[in-house]
Design an enzyme around this catalytic site. Structure first.
Site, short mmCIF file in Angstrom:
data_model
loop_
_atom_site.label_atom_id
_atom_site.label_comp_id
_atom_site.label_asym_id
_atom_site.label_seq_id
_atom_site.Cartn_x
_atom_site.Cartn_y
_atom_site.Cartn_z
N GLU A 306 0.73 -1.23 0.00
CA GLU A 306 0.03 -0.19 0.16
C GLU A 306 0.74 1.17 -0.02
OE1 GLU A 306 -2.59 2.20 -0.84
OE2 GLU A 306 -3.78 0.63 0.03
N ASP A 310 1.04 4.16 -2.96
CA ASP A 310 0.78 5.59 -2.66
C ASP A 310 1.82 6.30 -2.98
OD1 ASP A 310 -1.60 4.65 -2.19
OD2 ASP A 310 -1.25 4.89 -0.04
N SER A 555 -7.16 2.16 -4.13
CA SER A 555 -5.99 2.63 -3.72
C SER A 555 -5.13 3.05 -4.73
CB SER A 555 -5.16 1.19 -3.07
OG SER A 555 -6.00 0.90 -1.99
N ASP A 598 -16.35 11.17 -19.39
CA ASP A 598 -17.65 10.50 -18.90
C ASP A 598 -17.22 8.91 -19.21
OD1 ASP A 598 -19.87 9.86 -17.94
OD2 ASP A 598 -21.18 10.73 -19.47
N VAL A 599 -17.55 7.98 -18.24
CA VAL A 599 -17.20 6.76 -18.46
C VAL A 599 -18.71 5.97 -18.37
CG1 VAL A 599 -16.54 4.57 -17.20
CG2 VAL A 599 -15.13 6.93 -16.93
N GLY A 617 -23.23 10.76 -17.78
CA GLY A 617 -23.27 11.62 -16.32
C GLY A 617 -22.99 10.94 -15.14
N ASP A 619 -22.95 8.49 -12.03
CA ASP A 619 -23.29 7.22 -11.54
C ASP A 619 -22.74 6.49 -10.40
OD1 ASP A 619 -21.24 5.28 -12.71
OD2 ASP A 619 -21.69 6.25 -14.45
#
Length: 640
Positions: A306, A310, A555, A598-599, A617, A619
């Protein structure tokens, strides 16, 4: 049941002054713990350092105060509050201070013995056990833990009835519980353990194993970004064109909860391959409650993965911008969100009763090897952007615990801090794919969607995950992440929908009504929904323990978006403007329409369902979409 944000988080705290002679009533009672037992009565002559935490003022005004500096239509947009102004606005009232002082004086505690903290958060004085027991109508004991450690406390305490609204907590009293890790010593020696305070918040990135041909991954080409995500891929995906120039005034903070830890050798290995200009750079360590990197090069992916992820992402995308590492908790108790928030705001240490020993590390830690220093309260100025790649299940934590924390995120927003949290990796399910039963408890057999904490808080920005589809390029539309992990998203069972989100969420319900009932999710249309935005979360090439791995998770998407915000802050600071602060009202505003990719494909399965679908839009899979840096920075530069 949906709980009202204004009622539950921001209850008015005023109280009518009453005579100090009002009868005493029970204020707090210790929750029984099988690990702790009252060992013996404390001697009457023993001296206790008593602290009385006072109730804060104006908490009910927090939403409007935050909106005044974060709503792009507000005439005071961007005019963030200073920490001293925040402390003053929410400081306990003169009425609370006077009422408690009058009570103490009437009980024989001379005013010369009483000290008021600089933030007005608490009154402190020394008292004998005999005085304290009379004052609080209680009995003090030495409590002994099964591991041999001891602490001073009582089973319960009482205060005059009229003072209950003025007093949040008194220490030492009922908070004698300690988080301990009763795990095999062999695992501890190898560094493979998870302190209890951190275990309910771990959202570890996933991997499908070590990458054998990492040397074949180009550090500059974007031809294979459908298989290997590198800094070059992220720059191409999101049009990231800026290099920081205001590095002394800009700040980016990354939160890590012990035992998660980075290795400098891993950073150097990654930078040497994919970001040569960053070679040799180190994060700026901010040690919170004894937190230090473990430096264990054999701890494994679940310990070093982790933090390595990061820091490699944020440092490579924002270099030469310094990155602060908020390493939280010692190796015995670990840390929590509340522990790092204590370090950013000293008043939070006592707000609403202080930290909860059932979920947070309690310091100083008397256990062998524990952090013996004072609790880290207000030790560092908050960074402009804070990235947190952890989250937990909303159902795991009491609503009051979440409300206390959420209010603090609101205060940070008032100060101009952007707080980002990863939305989860189990779709509509909770951690490890668990879902809720009809009575609200978690179970592998549950069928009700399990929202994540603190994603329901309307004062944080929730970041979901997307992917470059197989055989696609960085110029093709991404989809919701459906490799190894599923982007977390859904609707809170605790927090109401904030006004900035109502238009987008109501449009989604109207245009794309989901095929699920109220038995599966909170479909009242009155619940806070998440995520707010997304970024790529699949196939990151990351160095861990001296090798390269392919890594997946929100993450990864969260530090990516945090880096983009940091670069936007750099652009604003360079022309004399302030950091963007709490960004959600701006993201959902008309000004930012068209500022995202947009996905519209992919889902977030869980709880025996295909989950929600990514659509045009906003979601509850990918939020508003993924960032377009050039569009976003141009629009943010227009704002004051």
């Amino acid at each position: 049941m949906l709980l009202s944000l204004p009622i539950l988080i921001f209850t008015a705290l005023g109280a009518i002054a009453s005579p100090v002679t009002s009868p005493k009533t029970l204020h707090s009672k210790r929750i029984a713990s099988p690990s702790w037992n009252a060992h013996r009565r404390l001697e009457p002559h023993h001296t206790l350092p008593l602290k009385i935490g006072l109730t804060q003022s104006n908490i009910d005004s927090l939403p409007s105060l935050l909106s005044s500096v974060s709503d792009p239509l507000s005439p005071t947009y961007g005019q963030h509050y200073t920490p001293s102004e925040i402390a003053s606005i929410f400081a306990p009232s003169d009425e609370s201070i006077g009422a408690v002082k009058s009570w103490l004086h009437s009980e024989g505690i001379h005013p010369s013995r009483i000290r008021l903290s600089d933030t007005k958060a608490f009154l402190s004085f020394e008292a004998s056990v005999e005085e304290a027991e009379r004052l609080l109508e209680t009995e003090y004991h030495i409590f002994k833990h099964e591991d041999g450690s001891e602490n001073v406390g009582c089973h319960e305490f009482s205060v005059p009835e009229h003072l209950v609204p003025h007093i949040d907590l008194i220490t030492p009293t009922i908070n004698v519980a300690r988080m301990t890790t009763r795990q095999p010593e062999a695992l501890k020696k190898r560094g493979i353990f998870t302190p209890a305070s951190a275990s309910s918040l771990m959202l570890l990135p996933k991997t499908n194993g070590e990458l054998a041909n990492a040397d074949a991954v180009s550090p500059t080409s974007t031809a294979t970004c459908d298989q290997f995500i590198t800094p070059a891929c992220l720059r191409a995906l999101y049009q990231i064109t800026r290099k920081p120039t205001e590095t002394k005034r800009n700040t980016l903070g990354v939160v890590e909860l012990t035992p998660q830890s980075f290795l400098q050798g891993d950073l150097d290995l990654f930078f040497r391959n994919f970001s040569p200009s960053t070679m040799g750079e180190k994060p700026i360590l901010v040690s919170i409650d004894g937190g230090v990197p473990s430096l264990n090069a054999t701890a494994g992916f679940n310990i070093n993965g982790e933090s390595d992820l990061d820091l490699q992402v944020t440092m490579s995308l924002t270099s030469p911008q310094p990155v602060q590492l908020y390493q939280t908790g010692d190796n015995i108790e670990g840390g929590s969100f509340n522990n790092y928030l204590d370090a950013l705001d000293g008043t939070f240490c006592t707000f609403e009763g202080g930290d909860n020993p059932n979920f947070d590390g309690i310091y100083p830690d008397p256990a062998p090897g524990g952090f013996k220093g004072p609790e880290s309260c207000g030790i560092v100025k908050p960074a402009n952007v804070i990235s947190v790649s952890y989250s937990g299940d909303e159902s795991t934590f009491p609503a009051s615990y979440q409300q206390r924390e959420c209010a603090e995120f609101g205060k940070l927003g008032m100060m101009g801090v952007s707080v980002l949290y990863s939305s989860g990796d189990s779709g509509v399910g909770g951690r490890n794919g668990r879902c809720l039963t009809a009575n609200g408890t978690e179970s592998v057999n549950g069928t009700r969607f399990s929202p994540m904490f603190p994603l329901g808080c309307p004062f944080v920005t929730a970041v979901g995950a997307t992917q470059v589809n197989p055989n696609a390029t960085v110029h093709d539309p991404e989809s919701a992440c459906m490799q190894v992990i599923f982007s977390g998203g859904g609707f809170s069972n605790v927090f109401e929908i904030p006004s900035y989100q109502e238009k987008a969420v109501n449009n989604w319900f109207r245009e794309f009504p989901p095929p699920f009932t109220s038995a599966q999710f909170n479909n009242t249309r009155k619940a806070r929904a998440y995520p707010d935005i997304s970024a790529n979360g699949a196939n990151y090439v990351i160095a861990v323990d001296g090798s390269f791995f392919l890594v997946f998770g929100t993450s990864a998407s969260t530090p990516t978006f945090a880096s983009i915000l940091t670069l936007i802050n750099d652009a604003r600071l360079s022309i004399g403007k302030r950091p963007v602060g709490f960004i959600n009202p701006v993201l959902y505003s008309d000004l930012f329409e068209g500022a995202f990719h947009d996905v519209t494909s992919g889902t977030n399965p869980g709880c025996g369902t295909p989950g929600f679908s990514a659509v045009k839009g906003w979601d509850p899979v990918t939020g508003l979409g993924t960032p377009n840096f050039e569009e976003m920075v141009a629009r943010w530069l227009i704002l004051p």
